[in-house]
Design a protein around this motif. Structure first.
Motif, PDB file in Angstrom:
ATOM      1  N   LYS A 145       0.835  -1.208   0.000  1.00 24.47           N
ATOM      2  CA  LYS A 145       0.000   0.000   0.000  1.00 24.47           C
ATOM      3  C   LYS A 145       0.866   1.253   0.000  1.00 24.47           C
ATOM      4  CE  LYS A 145      -3.602   2.412   2.609  1.00 24.47           C
ATOM      5  NZ  LYS A 145      -4.424   2.434   3.858  1.00 24.47           N
ATOM      6  N   GLU A 146       0.548   2.172  -0.926  1.00 23.91           N
ATOM      7  CA  GLU A 146       1.207   3.471  -0.934  1.00 23.91           C
ATOM      8  C   GLU A 146       0.385   4.462  -0.110  1.00 23.91           C
ATOM      9  OE1 GLU A 146       1.883   4.949  -4.820  1.00 23.91           O
ATOM     10  OE2 GLU A 146       3.444   3.500  -5.303  1.00 23.91           O
ATOM     11  N   GLY A 147       1.059   5.394   0.517  1.00 23.48           N
ATOM     12  CA  GLY A 147       0.366   6.417   1.293  1.00 23.48           C
ATOM     13  C   GLY A 147       1.343   7.447   1.813  1.00 23.48           C
ATOM     14  N   CYS A 148       0.849   8.391   2.578  1.00 25.28           N
ATOM     15  CA  CYS A 148       1.698   9.431   3.143  1.00 25.28           C
ATOM     16  C   CYS A 148       2.399   8.894   4.383  1.00 25.28           C
ATOM     17  CB  CYS A 148       0.858  10.662   3.510  1.00 25.28           C
ATOM     18  SG  CYS A 148       1.826  11.966   4.312  1.00 25.28           S
ATOM     19  N   LEU A 149       3.715   8.965   4.373  1.00 25.78           N
ATOM     20  CA  LEU A 149       4.511   8.442   5.492  1.00 25.78           C
ATOM     21  C   LEU A 149       5.165   9.557   6.308  1.00 25.78           C
ATOM     22  CD1 LEU A 149       6.216   5.296   3.887  1.00 25.78           C
ATOM     23  CD2 LEU A 149       4.189   5.432   5.347  1.00 25.78           C
ATOM     24  N   ASP A 150       4.767  10.805   6.076  1.00 21.80           N
ATOM     25  CA  ASP A 150       5.277  11.922   6.869  1.00 21.80           C
ATOM     26  C   ASP A 150       4.407  12.055   8.117  1.00 21.80           C
ATOM     27  OD1 ASP A 150       6.075  14.321   8.000  1.00 21.80           O
ATOM     28  OD2 ASP A 150       6.321  15.331   6.082  1.00 21.80           O
ATOM     29  N   THR A 151       4.991  11.809   9.269  1.00 19.29           N
ATOM     30  CA  THR A 151       4.206  11.808  10.511  1.00 19.29           C
ATOM     31  C   THR A 151       3.655  13.188  10.869  1.00 19.29           C
ATOM     32  OG1 THR A 151       6.218  12.125  11.824  1.00 19.29           O
ATOM     33  CG2 THR A 151       5.476   9.854  11.460  1.00 19.29           C
ATOM     34  N   LEU A 152       4.173  14.237  10.235  1.00 18.26           N
ATOM     35  CA  LEU A 152       3.666  15.584  10.505  1.00 18.26           C
ATOM     36  C   LEU A 152       2.481  15.950   9.613  1.00 18.26           C
ATOM     37  CD1 LEU A 152       7.010  17.556  10.966  1.00 18.26           C
ATOM     38  CD2 LEU A 152       5.454  16.715  12.744  1.00 18.26           C
ATOM     39  N   ALA A 153       2.168  15.096   8.657  1.00 20.57           N
ATOM     40  CA  ALA A 153       1.074  15.389   7.729  1.00 20.57           C
ATOM     41  C   ALA A 153      -0.273  15.095   8.378  1.00 20.57           C
ATOM     42  CB  ALA A 153       1.226  14.574   6.454  1.00 20.57           C
ATOM     43  N   ALA A 154      -1.280  15.812   7.903  1.00 24.31           N
ATOM     44  CA  ALA A 154      -2.636  15.600   8.416  1.00 24.31           C
ATOM     45  C   ALA A 154      -3.179  14.253   7.988  1.00 24.31           C
ATOM     46  CB  ALA A 154      -3.557  16.730   7.935  1.00 24.31           C
ATOM     47  N   ASN A 155      -2.687  13.709   6.865  1.00 21.94           N
ATOM     48  CA  ASN A 155      -3.183  12.426   6.361  1.00 21.94           C
ATOM     49  C   ASN A 155      -2.112  11.325   6.452  1.00 21.94           C
ATOM     50  OD1 ASN A 155      -1.573  13.575   4.361  1.00 21.94           O
ATOM     51  ND2 ASN A 155      -2.722  12.647   2.681  1.00 21.94           N
TER      52      ASN A 155
END
Length: 265
Positions: free
Chosen positions: A22-32
């Motif tokens: 699964k691809e997704g946002c891996l920046d812990t500071l992001a809202a998503n």
């Protein structure tokens, strides 16, 4: 190997072969931020919390709304039709004094890179989104400029999106269709309420901005937007200006008031 164990092994091999990462946002500071994602998304899918200004339009201590009849120190009655101005150089400082700047950046044609936080504020707005930020925690102060630094106001830009506040389509303009940092439209009013003279003035690009500093007390969690209440005081902007003067002299007086009408509530 027993039959049951062999069956489990074969089942695991089949299922693992069908597993899709699964691809997704891996920046812990992001809202998503997606805790279940395996790989960072190829396209820029992360979205970040934004800084918003909640606008309180006032005349001194009283609320202001479009169409109100106001009086300046010269006893002149006037109605504000429209006020628009740029804010820029917005910086939040955390409790350690670290500067947190906007996540996005834009570049001039000369290669100068600045935070993409140049925003138009209108007298009809109740809230404006300033810029996304990659930060959370405690913030104890806010810096900003009313206006735009002359080197940026007079710069040419590479690849600005059409909906940007500095694009030719959207930028504030003076009577000569050139970039302005603040525009004011109002009407002088007679004692019986009739409008007798329309005034439209602008501060040109290159006018030095007013740099402001405000103490604040904001605490956020990861992904939280930051909302700061601010006051726009039209008596501080226009109340001390003799509106019978020439446009040139009104513009000079307006420039002096640039730093005193916008402040954190």
């Amino acid at each position: 190997m027993r039959v049951g164990s062999l069956f489990l092994l074969v089942s695991w091999l089949i299922l693992s072969g069908c597993y899709s990462r699964k691809e997704g946002c891996l920046d812990t500071l992001a809202a998503n931020y997606d805790v279940q994602a395996d790989d960072a998304c190829v396209t820029a899918c992360c979205t970040y919390p934004s800084l918003y200004f909640e606008l309180h339009h006032q005349v001194g201590d009283s609320s202001f709304k479009q169409g109100d009849t106001l009086m300046n120190v010269y006893g002149q009655l006037f109605r504000i039709t429209d006020v628009r101005f740029y804010i820029s150089a917005v910086t939040l400082l955390d409790e350690d004094g670290k500067s947190i700047i906007a996540n996005d950046r834009i570049k001039t044609n000369t290669g100068l890179s600045v935070a993409d936080d140049i925003t138009i504020v209108r007298s009809a707005d109740q809230e404006v989104e300033v810029a996304p930020f990659r930060a959370f925690g405690k913030f104890d102060s806010l810096n900003l400029s009313v206006g735009i630094a002359p080197d940026l106001a007079l710069a040419t830009w590479d690849g600005l999106p059409e909906n940007h506040s500095l694009s030719f389509k959207n930028q504030l303009k003076d009577k000569n269709n050139a970039l302005a940092v603040i525009t004011v439209k109002l009407a002088l009013v007679t004692p019986n309420g009739e409008e007798e003279k329309l005034i439209s003035v602008s501060l040109p690009a290159g006018t030095p901005p007013a740099s402001l500093h405000f103490p604040i007390a904001e605490t956020t969690d990861k992904g939280d937007a930051i909302r700061i209440p601010v006051v726009i005081d039209y008596s501080a902007l226009l109340g001390s200006i003799d509106l019978s003067l020439s446009d040139t002299m009104i513009i000079q007086a307006l420039a002096k008031n640039l730093g005193g009408f916008f402040f954190v509530k």
